[in-house]
Design a protein around this motif. Structure first.
Motif, PDB file in Angstrom:
ATOM      1  N   ASN A  77       0.806  -1.217   0.000  1.00 53.62           N
ATOM      2  CA  ASN A  77       0.000   0.000   0.000  1.00 53.62           C
ATOM      3  C   ASN A  77       0.839   1.267   0.000  1.00 53.62           C
ATOM      4  OD1 ASN A  77       0.936  -0.222   2.636  1.00 53.62           O
ATOM      5  ND2 ASN A  77      -1.033   0.288   3.588  1.00 53.62           N
ATOM      6  N   MET A  78       2.179   1.115  -0.140  1.00 52.09           N
ATOM      7  CA  MET A  78       3.050   2.270  -0.346  1.00 52.09           C
ATOM      8  C   MET A  78       3.209   2.574  -1.829  1.00 52.09           C
ATOM      9  SD  MET A  78       6.043   1.555   2.516  1.00 52.09           S
ATOM     10  CE  MET A  78       6.249  -0.188   2.100  1.00 52.09           C
ATOM     11  N   GLY A  79       2.608   1.726  -2.673  1.00 48.26           N
ATOM     12  CA  GLY A  79       2.686   1.932  -4.115  1.00 48.26           C
ATOM     13  C   GLY A  79       3.786   1.151  -4.792  1.00 48.26           C
ATOM     14  N   ASN A  80       4.459   0.269  -4.052  1.00 42.66           N
ATOM     15  CA  ASN A  80       5.527  -0.539  -4.640  1.00 42.66           C
ATOM     16  C   ASN A  80       4.964  -1.785  -5.304  1.00 42.66           C
ATOM     17  OD1 ASN A  80       7.872   1.001  -3.550  1.00 42.66           O
ATOM     18  ND2 ASN A  80       6.981   0.378  -1.597  1.00 42.66           N
ATOM     19  N   GLY A  81       5.519  -2.129  -6.455  1.00 44.12           N
ATOM     20  CA  GLY A  81       5.177  -3.351  -7.154  1.00 44.12           C
ATOM     21  C   GLY A  81       6.409  -3.864  -7.864  1.00 44.12           C
ATOM     22  N   GLU A  82       6.968  -4.968  -7.387  1.00 41.64           N
ATOM     23  CA  GLU A  82       8.216  -5.503  -7.940  1.00 41.64           C
ATOM     24  C   GLU A  82       8.104  -7.011  -8.085  1.00 41.64           C
ATOM     25  OE1 GLU A  82      11.267  -3.877  -8.439  1.00 41.64           O
ATOM     26  OE2 GLU A  82      11.165  -2.011  -7.267  1.00 41.64           O
ATOM     27  N   VAL A  83       8.906  -7.564  -9.000  1.00 41.88           N
ATOM     28  CA  VAL A  83       9.032  -9.009  -9.123  1.00 41.88           C
ATOM     29  C   VAL A  83      10.433  -9.390  -8.657  1.00 41.88           C
ATOM     30  CG1 VAL A  83       9.060 -10.981 -10.690  1.00 41.88           C
ATOM     31  CG2 VAL A  83       7.368  -9.168 -11.004  1.00 41.88           C
ATOM     32  N   MET A  84      10.502 -10.326  -7.717  1.00 47.72           N
ATOM     33  CA  MET A  84      11.776 -10.790  -7.196  1.00 47.72           C
ATOM     34  C   MET A  84      12.176 -12.089  -7.867  1.00 47.72           C
ATOM     35  SD  MET A  84      11.701 -10.209  -3.093  1.00 47.72           S
ATOM     36  CE  MET A  84      13.418 -10.725  -3.009  1.00 47.72           C
ATOM     37  N   ARG A  85      13.479 -12.212  -8.141  1.00 46.72           N
ATOM     38  CA  ARG A  85      14.040 -13.418  -8.748  1.00 46.72           C
ATOM     39  C   ARG A  85      15.246 -13.863  -7.933  1.00 46.72           C
ATOM     40  NH1 ARG A  85      12.396  -9.818 -12.632  1.00 46.72           N
ATOM     41  NH2 ARG A  85      10.830 -10.624 -14.117  1.00 46.72           N
ATOM     42  N   PRO A  86      15.781 -15.073  -8.173  1.00 49.40           N
ATOM     43  CA  PRO A  86      16.934 -15.539  -7.408  1.00 49.40           C
ATOM     44  C   PRO A  86      18.078 -14.516  -7.414  1.00 49.40           C
ATOM     45  CG  PRO A  86      16.024 -17.355  -8.641  1.00 49.40           C
ATOM     46  CD  PRO A  86      15.273 -16.122  -9.090  1.00 49.40           C
ATOM     47  N   GLY A  87      18.631 -14.278  -6.234  1.00 52.96           N
ATOM     48  CA  GLY A  87      19.695 -13.287  -6.084  1.00 52.96           C
ATOM     49  C   GLY A  87      19.189 -11.931  -5.644  1.00 52.96           C
ATOM     50  N   ASP A  88      17.868 -11.730  -5.676  1.00 52.23           N
ATOM     51  CA  ASP A  88      17.290 -10.470  -5.230  1.00 52.23           C
ATOM     52  C   ASP A  88      17.075 -10.502  -3.722  1.00 52.23           C
ATOM     53  OD1 ASP A  88      17.219  -9.638  -7.835  1.00 52.23           O
ATOM     54  OD2 ASP A  88      15.046  -9.848  -8.077  1.00 52.23           O
ATOM     55  N   VAL A  89      17.289  -9.349  -3.099  1.00 55.44           N
ATOM     56  CA  VAL A  89      17.029  -9.182  -1.677  1.00 55.44           C
ATOM     57  C   VAL A  89      16.084  -7.999  -1.508  1.00 55.44           C
ATOM     58  CG1 VAL A  89      18.026  -8.638   0.580  1.00 55.44           C
ATOM     59  CG2 VAL A  89      19.248 -10.149  -0.994  1.00 55.44           C
ATOM     60  N   GLN A  90      15.015  -8.233  -0.770  1.00 57.40           N
ATOM     61  CA  GLN A  90      14.017  -7.199  -0.531  1.00 57.40           C
ATOM     62  C   GLN A  90      13.967  -6.894   0.958  1.00 57.40           C
ATOM     63  OE1 GLN A  90       9.619  -7.963   0.258  1.00 57.40           O
ATOM     64  NE2 GLN A  90       9.685  -7.832  -1.971  1.00 57.40           N
ATOM     65  N   ARG A  91      13.873  -5.605   1.272  1.00 55.11           N
ATOM     66  CA  ARG A  91      13.736  -5.188   2.672  1.00 55.11           C
ATOM     67  C   ARG A  91      12.502  -4.304   2.794  1.00 55.11           C
ATOM     68  NH1 ARG A  91      13.127  -0.167   4.234  1.00 55.11           N
ATOM     69  NH2 ARG A  91      14.969   0.466   3.037  1.00 55.11           N
ATOM     70  N   MET A  92      11.643  -4.658   3.732  1.00 54.61           N
ATOM     71  CA  MET A  92      10.480  -3.830   4.017  1.00 54.61           C
ATOM     72  C   MET A  92      10.470  -3.488   5.494  1.00 54.61           C
ATOM     73  SD  MET A  92       6.467  -4.532   3.096  1.00 54.61           S
ATOM     74  CE  MET A  92       6.315  -5.880   4.274  1.00 54.61           C
TER      75      MET A  92
END
Length: 229
Positions: A77-92
Motif C-alpha cells: 500500500n506504499m505503491g511498490n510493485g516488484e518481481v523478485m528473482r533468485p539473487g534479489d534481496v528485498q527489505r520492508m
C-alpha cells in the motif's frame, strides 16, 4: 557453537504453502527457540504455482525476503510493485504499519524463498521498501554484504544493528568469516563443515562473541551469515 538442525524446525503444510520455521512462528511455538538476538524469524517457504500470500498487515518489524527459485511478485500500500528473482534481496520496514501481498503467478513453477524477520532498533518509523539484485559473481567464493544498518557497500538498509552476508561456495572451497559479534550461520542449500561439525541444508549454528570459525563446503553450497549486536 550451538547447532540447530533442519529436522528440528517447525513445519506447516497448508497445501499451497509448505514452510519450515527455524524459530517459533504462527502455530509453531517452542520457548527454547524464540529467536537469536534481534533475529526473530527464518522461514523457508515453498509456494505452489498460482498461489501466494494475499494482502496482510505488518508493523514494527524489518522483513527481508531472499528468493532461491522462481519469481515472487510484491505489492504494497506504499505503491511498490516488484518481481523478485533468485539473487534479489528485498527489505520492508513495516514501522507504523504496512499492507502487502506476495504471489507466485507462474502456473508451472514453484516459488522457493526465505522470509527473515529482524526486530527493529526503533519502533514506529515511517514504513519503507527497498529491493536490490546481488548477482552470482558478487556472492561466489566470498561473503557479500546484502543487508546492513547503514546500507553500506550497496547493501539494503535495515533498521537494526545487523550485517547479513551471503555466499556461494563450490565443493571443497573454504572461506574465512568476517569479524562478527553474535553470529548465526544458516545453510540455505548444500553442506559445509564448521569446526568439525557437518551442517546440511536447513541446518544452522549460533556463535557467541569471540568464537572463531571458518566454513568449508563439501558440496556446492549457499550460506547466509548474520552478524548481530
Amino acid at each position: 557453537m550451538n547447532i540447530r538442525r533442519s529436522n528440528e524446525r517447525g513445519y506447516a503444510d497448508h497445501g499451497w504453502l509448505r514452510s519450515y520455521h527455524t524459530f517459533s512462528f504462527a502455530n509453531y511455538m517452542d520457548p527454547n527457540h524464540m529467536g537469536f538476538r534481534a533475529l526473530r524469524v527464518i522461514n523457508e517457504d515453498r509456494v505452489a504455482p498460482g498461489h501466494g500470500f494475499g494482502a496482510h498487515p505488518h508493523r514494527d518489524m524489518e522483513i527481508i525476503s531472499y528468493v532461491l527459485e522462481g519469481e515472487m511478485e510484491h505489492k504494497d500500500n506504499m505503491g511498490n510493485g516488484e518481481v523478485m528473482r533468485p539473487g534479489d534481496v528485498q527489505r520492508m520496514s513495516a514501522g507504523t504499519g504496512v499492507l502487502h501481498s506476495e504471489f507466485n503467478h507462474s502456473q508451472e513453477n514453484g516459488l522457493h524463498f526465505l522470509q527473515i524477520w529482524v526486530e527493529p532498533a526503533q519502533r514506529g518509523v515511517t514504513p519503507s521498501y527497498e529491493q536490490k539484485a546481488f548477482p552470482i559473481a558478487e556472492r561466489q567464493s566470498q561473503w557479500r554484504l546484502v543487508a546492513s544498518q547503514t546500507g553500506r557497500d550497496g547493501s539494503v538498509s535495515v533498521n537494526q544493528d545487523v550485517n547479513l552476508y551471503a555466499s556461494l561456495l563450490g565443493a571443497g572451497e573454504q572461506i574465512a568469516t568476517p569479524p562478527t559479534r553474535y553470529a548465526w550461520l544458516h545453510v540455505v542449500q548444500g553442506a559445509v563443515e564448521v569446526n568439525g561439525e557437518t551442517l546440511n541444508t536447513g541446518d544452522a549454528a549460533a556463535f557467541t562473541p569471540g568464537e572463531s570459525f571458518s566454513v568449508t563446503a563439501t558440496l556446492a553450497t549457499e550460506v547466509l551469515l548474520f552478524d548481530l549486536a
